[in-house]
Design a protein around this motif. Structure first.
Motif, PDB file in Angstrom:
ATOM      1  N   LEU A  30       0.875  -1.356   0.141  1.00  0.00           N
ATOM      2  CA  LEU A  30      -0.088  -0.100   0.169  1.00  0.00           C
ATOM      3  C   LEU A  30       0.853   1.377   0.203  1.00  0.00           C
ATOM      4  CD1 LEU A  30      -3.026   1.109   0.205  1.00  0.00           C
ATOM      5  CD2 LEU A  30      -2.568   1.108   2.803  1.00  0.00           C
ATOM      6  N   HIS A  31       1.934   1.285   0.722  1.00  0.00           N
ATOM      7  CA  HIS A  31       2.808   2.276   0.825  1.00  0.00           C
ATOM      8  C   HIS A  31       3.488   2.542  -0.318  1.00  0.00           C
ATOM      9  CE1 HIS A  31       2.707   2.966   5.248  1.00  0.00           C
ATOM     10  NE2 HIS A  31       2.187   4.197   4.768  1.00  0.00           N
ATOM     11  N   LEU A  32       3.874   1.276  -1.069  1.00  0.00           N
ATOM     12  CA  LEU A  32       4.611   1.551  -2.463  1.00  0.00           C
ATOM     13  C   LEU A  32       3.596   2.094  -3.415  1.00  0.00           C
ATOM     14  CD1 LEU A  32       7.253   0.770  -4.069  1.00  0.00           C
ATOM     15  CD2 LEU A  32       5.968  -1.315  -4.514  1.00  0.00           C
ATOM     16  N   ILE A  33       2.515   1.793  -3.353  1.00  0.00           N
ATOM     17  CA  ILE A  33       1.577   2.366  -4.165  1.00  0.00           C
ATOM     18  C   ILE A  33       1.287   3.848  -4.108  1.00  0.00           C
ATOM     19  CG2 ILE A  33      -0.929   2.139  -5.109  1.00  0.00           C
ATOM     20  CD1 ILE A  33      -0.992  -0.730  -4.339  1.00  0.00           C
ATOM     21  N   PHE A  34       1.293   4.337  -2.710  1.00  0.00           N
ATOM     22  CA  PHE A  34       1.041   5.619  -2.557  1.00  0.00           C
ATOM     23  C   PHE A  34       2.186   6.319  -2.816  1.00  0.00           C
ATOM     24  CE2 PHE A  34      -2.300   4.603   0.940  1.00  0.00           C
ATOM     25  CZ  PHE A  34      -3.386   5.104  -0.040  1.00  0.00           C
ATOM     26  N   LEU A  35       3.549   5.867  -2.911  1.00  0.00           N
ATOM     27  CA  LEU A  35       4.678   6.662  -3.141  1.00  0.00           C
ATOM     28  C   LEU A  35       4.692   6.868  -4.638  1.00  0.00           C
ATOM     29  CD1 LEU A  35       7.721   7.212  -2.612  1.00  0.00           C
ATOM     30  CD2 LEU A  35       8.284   5.010  -2.914  1.00  0.00           C
ATOM     31  N   ILE A  36       4.322   5.706  -5.482  1.00  0.00           N
ATOM     32  CA  ILE A  36       4.373   5.826  -6.880  1.00  0.00           C
ATOM     33  C   ILE A  36       3.319   7.023  -7.421  1.00  0.00           C
ATOM     34  CG2 ILE A  36       3.669   4.456  -9.184  1.00  0.00           C
ATOM     35  CD1 ILE A  36       4.837   2.189  -7.808  1.00  0.00           C
ATOM     36  N   ILE A  37       2.204   6.755  -6.538  1.00  0.00           N
ATOM     37  CA  ILE A  37       1.093   7.872  -7.070  1.00  0.00           C
ATOM     38  C   ILE A  37       1.737   9.365  -6.663  1.00  0.00           C
ATOM     39  CG2 ILE A  37      -1.240   8.905  -6.399  1.00  0.00           C
ATOM     40  CD1 ILE A  37      -1.941   6.019  -6.234  1.00  0.00           C
ATOM     41  N   GLY A  38       2.144   9.444  -5.708  1.00  0.00           N
ATOM     42  CA  GLY A  38       2.749  10.861  -5.201  1.00  0.00           C
ATOM     43  C   GLY A  38       3.764  11.317  -6.071  1.00  0.00           C
ATOM     44  N   GLN A  39       4.858  10.262  -6.333  1.00  0.00           N
ATOM     45  CA  GLN A  39       5.835  10.845  -7.307  1.00  0.00           C
ATOM     46  C   GLN A  39       5.353  11.163  -8.675  1.00  0.00           C
ATOM     47  OE1 GLN A  39       9.254  11.300  -6.607  1.00  0.00           O
ATOM     48  NE2 GLN A  39       8.666  11.070  -4.390  1.00  0.00           N
ATOM     49  N   TYR A  40       3.943  10.732  -9.142  1.00  0.00           N
ATOM     50  CA  TYR A  40       3.741  10.855 -10.334  1.00  0.00           C
ATOM     51  C   TYR A  40       2.879  12.242 -10.405  1.00  0.00           C
ATOM     52  CZ  TYR A  40       0.534  10.833 -14.516  1.00  0.00           C
ATOM     53  OH  TYR A  40      -0.154  11.199 -15.416  1.00  0.00           O
ATOM     54  N   LEU A  41       2.116  12.476  -9.227  1.00  0.00           N
ATOM     55  CA  LEU A  41       1.438  13.987  -9.093  1.00  0.00           C
ATOM     56  C   LEU A  41       2.581  14.980  -8.996  1.00  0.00           C
ATOM     57  CD1 LEU A  41      -1.282  12.762  -6.794  1.00  0.00           C
ATOM     58  CD2 LEU A  41      -1.491  13.299  -9.293  1.00  0.00           C
ATOM     59  N   ILE A  42       3.680  15.089  -8.376  1.00  0.00           N
ATOM     60  CA  ILE A  42       4.718  16.017  -8.140  1.00  0.00           C
ATOM     61  C   ILE A  42       5.575  16.017  -9.496  1.00  0.00           C
ATOM     62  CG2 ILE A  42       6.857  16.245  -7.260  1.00  0.00           C
ATOM     63  CD1 ILE A  42       5.677  14.978  -4.639  1.00  0.00           C
ATOM     64  N   SER A  43       5.654  14.904 -10.334  1.00  0.00           N
ATOM     65  CA  SER A  43       6.148  15.314 -11.585  1.00  0.00           C
ATOM     66  C   SER A  43       5.608  15.857 -12.714  1.00  0.00           C
ATOM     67  CB  SER A  43       6.897  13.963 -12.248  1.00  0.00           C
ATOM     68  OG  SER A  43       5.741  13.014 -12.647  1.00  0.00           O
ATOM     69  N   LYS A  44       3.976  15.658 -12.434  1.00  0.00           N
ATOM     70  CA  LYS A  44       3.499  16.690 -13.498  1.00  0.00           C
ATOM     71  C   LYS A  44       3.774  18.051 -13.428  1.00  0.00           C
ATOM     72  CE  LYS A  44       0.773  14.767 -15.977  1.00  0.00           C
ATOM     73  NZ  LYS A  44       1.070  14.419 -17.226  1.00  0.00           N
ATOM     74  N   GLU A  45       3.874  18.668 -14.448  1.00  0.00           N
ATOM     75  CA  GLU A  45       4.343  20.088 -14.177  1.00  0.00           C
ATOM     76  C   GLU A  45       3.072  21.197 -14.070  1.00  0.00           C
ATOM     77  OE1 GLU A  45       6.604  21.738 -17.590  1.00  0.00           O
ATOM     78  OE2 GLU A  45       8.116  20.042 -17.402  1.00  0.00           O
ATOM     79  N   THR A  46       1.846  20.614 -14.531  1.00  0.00           N
ATOM     80  CA  THR A  46       0.640  21.368 -14.260  1.00  0.00           C
ATOM     81  C   THR A  46       0.103  21.421 -12.643  1.00  0.00           C
ATOM     82  OG1 THR A  46      -0.796  19.595 -15.153  1.00  0.00           O
ATOM     83  CG2 THR A  46      -0.153  21.173 -16.571  1.00  0.00           C
ATOM     84  N   LEU A  47       0.276  20.132 -12.244  1.00  0.00           N
ATOM     85  CA  LEU A  47       0.167  20.298 -10.804  1.00  0.00           C
ATOM     86  C   LEU A  47       1.041  20.410  -9.780  1.00  0.00           C
ATOM     87  CD1 LEU A  47      -1.750  16.582 -11.053  1.00  0.00           C
ATOM     88  CD2 LEU A  47      -2.760  18.894 -10.779  1.00  0.00           C
ATOM     89  N   ALA A  48       2.141  20.473 -10.031  1.00  0.00           N
ATOM     90  CA  ALA A  48       3.267  20.862  -9.019  1.00  0.00           C
ATOM     91  C   ALA A  48       3.206  22.183  -8.542  1.00  0.00           C
ATOM     92  CB  ALA A  48       4.633  20.942  -9.738  1.00  0.00           C
ATOM     93  N   PRO A  49       2.942  23.200  -9.178  1.00  0.00           N
ATOM     94  CA  PRO A  49       2.479  24.585  -8.191  1.00  0.00           C
ATOM     95  C   PRO A  49       1.438  24.420  -6.918  1.00  0.00           C
ATOM     96  CG  PRO A  49       2.692  25.315 -10.344  1.00  0.00           C
ATOM     97  CD  PRO A  49       2.439  23.658 -10.359  1.00  0.00           C
ATOM     98  N   TYR A  50       0.429  23.708  -7.263  1.00  0.00           N
ATOM     99  CA  TYR A  50      -0.370  23.200  -6.195  1.00  0.00           C
ATOM    100  C   TYR A  50      -0.111  22.395  -5.169  1.00  0.00           C
ATOM    101  CZ  TYR A  50      -3.293  25.559  -9.896  1.00  0.00           C
ATOM    102  OH  TYR A  50      -3.689  26.416 -10.706  1.00  0.00           O
ATOM    103  N   LEU A  51       0.862  21.553  -5.441  1.00  0.00           N
ATOM    104  CA  LEU A  51       1.218  20.482  -4.681  1.00  0.00           C
ATOM    105  C   LEU A  51       2.559  20.900  -3.750  1.00  0.00           C
ATOM    106  CD1 LEU A  51       0.638  17.244  -6.413  1.00  0.00           C
ATOM    107  CD2 LEU A  51      -0.816  18.121  -4.798  1.00  0.00           C
ATOM    108  N   ASN A  52       3.380  21.550  -4.530  1.00  0.00           N
ATOM    109  CA  ASN A  52       4.737  22.131  -3.729  1.00  0.00           C
ATOM    110  C   ASN A  52       4.471  23.493  -3.608  1.00  0.00           C
ATOM    111  OD1 ASN A  52       7.110  22.153  -2.887  1.00  0.00           O
ATOM    112  ND2 ASN A  52       8.061  21.670  -4.925  1.00  0.00           N
TER     113      ASN A  52
END
Length: 58
Positions: A14-36
């Motif tokens: 479960l933590h591996l799945i959350f890690l992969i999803i989190g890394q994917y969301l942070i790597s998207k340039e359109t979502l990065a300003p809202y997450l970081n």
């Protein structure tokens, strides 16, 4: 002991799945300003222009 190992395996997967999803969301340039939020501290998101003050270095 088998039941504890079963729960540990599920927890790790479960933590591996959350890690992969989190890394994917942070790597998207359109979502990065809202997450970081560091871009707000650096002043990147500001629309204001500040005047540059030059100083003399000796």
């Amino acid at each position: 002991m088998k039941t504890v190992e079963k729960y540990i395996y599920k927890f790790v997967i479960l933590h591996l799945i959350f890690l992969i999803i989190g890394q994917y969301l942070i790597s998207k340039e359109t979502l990065a300003p809202y997450l970081n939020k560091i871009v707000y501290y650096e002043g990147v998101m500001k629309d204001q222009y500040s005047e540059i003050i030059e100083t003399m270095n000796r």
